[in-house]
Design an enzyme around this catalytic site. Sequence first.
Site, mmCIF file in Angstrom:
data_model
loop_
_atom_site.group_PDB
_atom_site.id
_atom_site.type_symbol
_atom_site.label_atom_id
_atom_site.label_comp_id
_atom_site.label_asym_id
_atom_site.label_seq_id
_atom_site.Cartn_x
_atom_site.Cartn_y
_atom_site.Cartn_z
ATOM 1 N N ALA A 1 91.134 90.060 16.633
ATOM 2 C CA ALA A 1 92.411 90.670 16.978
ATOM 3 C C ALA A 1 92.496 92.103 16.455
ATOM 4 O O ALA A 1 92.081 92.380 15.338
ATOM 5 C CB ALA A 1 93.563 89.849 16.393
ATOM 6 N N THR A 2 92.995 92.985 17.274
ATOM 7 C CA THR A 2 93.315 94.362 16.918
ATOM 8 C C THR A 2 94.444 94.776 17.856
ATOM 9 O O THR A 2 94.649 94.139 18.884
ATOM 10 C CB THR A 2 92.123 95.309 17.150
ATOM 11 O OG1 THR A 2 91.780 95.237 18.529
ATOM 12 C CG2 THR A 2 90.916 94.930 16.306
ATOM 13 N N THR A 3 95.185 95.774 17.662
ATOM 14 C CA THR A 3 95.374 96.749 16.614
ATOM 15 C C THR A 3 96.833 96.673 16.179
ATOM 16 O O THR A 3 97.703 96.472 17.025
ATOM 17 C CB THR A 3 95.055 98.158 17.157
ATOM 18 O OG1 THR A 3 93.672 98.213 17.559
ATOM 19 C CG2 THR A 3 95.329 99.245 16.149
#
Length: 271
Positions: free
Chosen positions: A43-45
Amino acid sequence: MNNLFTNTGSSSFTEFLGMHASDLLPFRTERLAVPVSDQIPHATTIIAVTCAGGVVMAGDRRATSGNMILQRDIEKVFRTDDYSCLGIAGTASTGIEMARLYQVELEHYEKMEGRSLSTDGKANRLATMIKGNLPMAMQGLAVVPIFAAYDPNLDAGRIFGYDVGGGPYEQQQYHSIGSGSIFAKGSLKKLYRENSSPEDAVLTCVQALYDAADDDSATGGPDVTRKIWPVAAVITAEGYRRLGDDEVAGYVHAMLEARMANPDGPTAPLR
């Protein structure tokens, strides 16, 4: 009722669970046979910025595995209590499990002690949980959260960053985590305005997430066709409030309309 569950001996739910059902904790002490970091979603951002009387946190919705997009609408920003929230970057499953456990941790403390933890106490409790995941982080299952809260003692928003060994490290004005964070921070350096309204702070975050998605393939931009928008939450003296999709869509459409004439977004004045 079993006395074990009414007199735990600790205001920490994590410690209680570790003593009596350690297999339910999101972090483990055993080593994996091989690193698995490339086989599960990441997961990002996430972005957090302070504003007048509080703090705003926003995150994109993309989860990736290598060069593959595994999910377009993942949740990465979580309410942890009435005056704080948590955003995750890194191993998505571990981060989500840690966020849920942290929610219970704060609720358990409040029930046992009859009061809420201070903002510094909340930040330190999270640091302890992150440190407990260090063996798994060394195997590739790292999660690095960002924590934001309204501090009633200061009547202001506060932001805390971490590393895989814990922390916390208080951040001034704004902070970002995840693979797109370097581009988001570059955008925030130009767009952030101290003591801006919560509405302007949300727009700043939307702009920075768009800039991050423009340069980082793991960061998802707003998906207009599917109506998948970034997650945005505002925390003030009135408490935590997650913006509805219609509200966020309004910010996104205003940004996109302006970028039709200026694709690189607004610029900061030199003087």
